[in-house]
Design an enzyme around this catalytic site. Structure first.
Site, mmCIF file in Angstrom:
data_model
loop_
_atom_site.group_PDB
_atom_site.id
_atom_site.type_symbol
_atom_site.label_atom_id
_atom_site.label_comp_id
_atom_site.label_asym_id
_atom_site.label_seq_id
_atom_site.Cartn_x
_atom_site.Cartn_y
_atom_site.Cartn_z
ATOM 1 N N THR A 178 0.862 -1.193 0.000
ATOM 2 C CA THR A 178 0.000 0.000 0.000
ATOM 3 C C THR A 178 0.890 1.231 0.000
ATOM 4 O OG1 THR A 178 0.004 0.029 2.401
ATOM 5 C CG2 THR A 178 -1.754 -1.186 1.335
ATOM 6 N N GLU A 323 -5.754 -3.387 -1.659
ATOM 7 C CA GLU A 323 -6.249 -4.524 -0.874
ATOM 8 C C GLU A 323 -7.408 -5.247 -1.536
ATOM 9 O OE1 GLU A 323 -5.585 -1.508 0.155
ATOM 10 O OE2 GLU A 323 -4.673 -1.473 2.142
ATOM 11 N N LYS A 433 -14.965 16.472 11.280
ATOM 12 C CA LYS A 433 -15.987 16.228 12.296
ATOM 13 C C LYS A 433 -16.235 17.519 13.055
ATOM 14 C CE LYS A 433 -14.770 11.426 12.316
ATOM 15 N NZ LYS A 433 -13.650 10.548 12.575
ATOM 16 N N TRP A 438 -20.738 15.463 10.330
ATOM 17 C CA TRP A 438 -19.620 15.167 9.442
ATOM 18 C C TRP A 438 -19.681 16.056 8.210
ATOM 19 C CZ3 TRP A 438 -19.323 9.058 9.069
ATOM 20 C CH2 TRP A 438 -18.998 8.544 10.339
#
Lengths: 530, 530
Positions: A178, A323, A433, A438
């Site tokens: 990654t 992934e 946040k 959000w």
């Protein structure tokens, strides 16, 4: 039913008999073009299989590549796993430090490196696990590296046919790290089974729709999640493959798309932005290009609209991660949308990250792990599950990414639509946040980038005593244009953002910093401004 | 990688969330049209899962259908395997005798039957293994059959959600008997794994290219090799599905193709012949139809040409057998053929049985088991291998069909082309062996059917003292036309047949006898004329 294992041989075996006459084209940075066929490719890949044996590399030994997209890289894609070794594609955009860590962590036994990347490999320093370095060419450049041979010398005298074995499908086939925007890079291990299933999905009309009719140009590096699976899938169905070796210059891409009559091409939004400008400047048409696939991050709405309106080319968004092999979803319209106008299609389909591929399951959960409604509004954590999704990282790293009930926690915040599509609202770590609510930084960025005066924009959270976090807009104005906090706020308000969501602060910057794979690197901005 | 099993749930699970708004349309023989959605389908299929449990059917119990294509049949396609039972699709064209044999051989525990097929089931006689008979409708007609209930009553009160289980992918999912032109019918057992892999192949652009964009009409019975896998594949990608229940009337098919705006349709050549005539008669255009797939037997060249020339619809030939799930190959052009004219495309591609799908491997062997050259001339026995090819028949029948080295002996004679395509020259048992040379009956039939005066033709071998076998042409002249041995011979000679290959005898007949699945039944002709 026959117990035929799903392995790399199954993808490779049609090349000589059925697709022998199909071309594989590589354009080098110099402008030189190399043309070969699947027949020659199959022979050379089998020569390489013998050569790997000859090097004395064990079964399951990691064999690394540090290489651009090319026909030789494709040979490695098959020769390494077909001899039960593991192909480890190194990201050449990483720092020498990260490369040293990854090569050591993976315990790579050999590295196949492009000539122009030898200096990068020299910078990495000691390579204690590596016994062999092979330069992808006819000759070896002057170098301080030990035990270096030329690829063409290595394979020259080997037979062009190699005995096939029924490799068990759970055997590791490939390894990709990654990009590591949080912590150290982690290794995702692909198996023969996962790669075959993923390849089928790429050829599906629900995926990229790759078939023998196609000519495909992955404008995505082969070192990044297997170029989204295109080389494996294209080889399995005998599509013509076009590779651009070296750095990606938009004029060269447009030229390749046109002269090779590419039908399907895949790339990140940044690439499609530069290609669009180049197409406009050249006033070039691409009548053979059926669709382009845009993935890696959310493309601006204006970009999707522009391809449709100006060039008549549909943009299919794809979503996935290293992934997830990486392809997990593609945003195709459904059959009943066939007569919809472009605006409605963009609203409902093309602005979304897609419909999941058969085999891939998605769910969106709240902080308590309860699934949220697919109502087009509610954000939640995106989880994914499927036969080409990792269930661990190499050496057990990153255990926190896997839920107890067998799902992979993507780290993305998503919103599901009532039509069954979903969109990535943010990365968990980039979400703002504010006062218990959000705010999606991605959505706000997209809206700011739709302003005529804005070239690029990134929105980050900055700590706030009262609200916990507040958005900060980092904006790159177009040359000669001026952008202010007021113009940004009033634009956002006109485009549906609530007052409490609007940024309180703006920073004008020269460019948004990017990661090794071209994504916005917000951790650099956060460090600078918070 | 996650150890997610490839099972029917994986194909089924997207229906409610992602494709809930997509239609499933059934047209009954009466002309009535039933419309539903994937959302309703998913609820009803799960009701049926509960109902199957309620009937007390064991795990792995064979559950038979004797039914036309319809939305209820689709519910059975998923409810039966998702509860670990085995769906056995009975061929309603078979004799009562054959049905009795098959039901007993499979040990079917329940039969789901269409109302109008109840009389056929009554004729079958005693059903000692069968505990439950369910009529696919609201009511039960007058019948002598015992323990009969109506489908709608059976599922009415069950919950619309059923707990999913991770069924092992090697578990049997379905059962289909071969049509049995030689000996007793034999049972091919499909597993969850083979069905999922086959479904992926059907959605591949190398297969049928089915995606969310599509509306698909399988003009192939769901009792015949799972309608070539279309219902499973279409459900997996959310394609709109159209079913024609009952006998196939060309006017009804054309009407469905046009009004439902079908994009992909699949059928046998006989169907496409009648549809072509109907399209011409109605002067109807089908602009939404991207391509049609023709399989089951070699379509006449004139038919392929006619679809291209008259209707602008490409014909993709597909090849496969009940034993290959069935899809093994499809004849798509390759990328470099994009500018070829129609005639050349028909020569090299569309007249061929295809390129093998990824995962399927073919080889052509001589009598000694040695692979023959792919030279466009040499005939040999076709063998096939792959994860959706049977390695045995139910109860170990037909062991002679499997080679020692793990391939399935198809019983077809094939010729491979230098371009990597192949064509079926004949069935092994229909090949004419004359004086040590082989004559393809299929090729000769195709040539005779290209004559303007000929409606249909079948060529069979008749015993000959001197040459061992000689060809006999059984010809159906068009109404009012006359055909003679001389005209047939001179036509064949003009079309490349050698003197020694020409038939010595002709029989004018009213119709070529057909098997239960519409193929030429040459054993009837051989019995009549040899």
């Amino acid at each position: 039913m026959m117990d035929v294992p799903l392995n790399a041989w199954l993808l490779f075996s049609h090349a000589p008999t059925h697709f022998g006459d199909v071309e594989i084209v590589t354009r080098f940075e110099s402008g030189d073009v190399h043309r070969t066929t699947y027949e020659a490719f199959a022979g050379r890949a089998q020569q390489l299989m013998h050569a790997l044996d000859h090097l004395g590399l064990d079964e399951q030994a990691p064999v690394a590549t540090l290489a651009w997209n090319s026909y030789r890289h494709l040979e490695l894609y098959f020769a390494v796993p077909c001899t039960k070794r593991v192909l480890h594609t190194l990201n050449l955009r990483l720092s020498a430090d990260d490369l040293a860590y990854i090569i050591g962590h993976a315990k790579d036994r050999a590295i196949f490196v492009d000539s122009d990347l030898v200096p990068l490999l020299e910078k990495v320093g000691e390579l204690p696990t590596v016994d062999h370095i092979v330069v992808l060419g006819d000759t070896v450049p002057d170098t301080s590296l030990p035990n270096v041979v030329a690829y063409e010398d290595l394979i020259a005298d080997a037979p062009t046919s190699y005995p096939r074995t029924d490799i068990d499908e759970r055997t590791p086939l490939g390894l990709c790290y990654t990009s590591g925007t949080t912590g150290r890079p982690k290794g995702a291990v692909y198996t023969h089974r996962s790669t075959v299933l993923h390849s089928f999905a790429v050829t599906s009309a629900a995926g990229f729709g790759l078939g023998p009719q196609d000519c495909v140009l992955p404008i995505v590096p082969m070192f990044h999640a297997n170029a989204w699976g295109v080389p494996h899938a294209a080889t399995a169905v005998g599509a013509k493959q076009v590779f651009a070796a070296g750095s990606l210059d938009p004029a060269a891409i447009v030229d390749l798309l046109a002269t090779e009559r590419v039908t399907v091409a895949s790339g990140v939004p940044t690439i499609w932005l530069t290609v669009a400008d180049e197409l406009s400047a050249q006033q070039r048409k691409l009548p053979d290009l059926r669709h382009i696939v845009s993935g890696g991050s959310q493309p601006p709405r204006a970009l999707i609209e522009r391809y449709g309106r100006e060039f008549g080319i549909p943009v299919a968004q794809a979503w996935g991660m290293t992934e997830t092999s990486p392809l997990a979803s593609v945003s195709w319209p459904k059959n009943h949308m066939v007569d919809w106008d472009d605006e409605r299609l963009v609203d409902v389909v093309r602005s979304q990250a897609g419909l999941p591929l058969p085999g891939v399951e998605l769910c969106i959960r709240d902080d308590n792990g309860v699934e949220v409604a697919w109502d087009g509004k509610t954000m939640g954590d995106l989880y994914v599950r499927g036969p080409w999704v990792v269930d661990t990282y190499l050496h057990g790293d990153g255990a926190e990414c896997f839920s107890e009930d067998g799902w992979f926690r993507t780290g993305d915040i998503a919103v599901g639509s009532p039509d069954g599509y979903f969109v990535i609202a943010d990365r968990t770590k980039d979400l703002i946040k504010s006062g218990g609510e959000w705010i999606s930084s991605v959505e706000m960025e997209a809206a700011i980038m739709a302003m005529g005066d804005v070239a690029e924009a990134a929105v980050i959270a900055v700590p706030d005593e009262k609200w916990q976090e507040r958005p900060l807009a980092c904006v790159v104005p177009r040359t000669g244009a001026s952008v202010s906090l007021d113009t940004v706020r009033s634009h956002l308000e006109q485009h549906g953002f609530a007052k409490w969501q609007l940024p309180d602060r703006i920073e004008l910057i020269d460019a948004v910093p990017k990661t090794g794979v071209g994504k916005f690197d917000k951790k650099v901005l956060r460090a600078r401004f918070s």
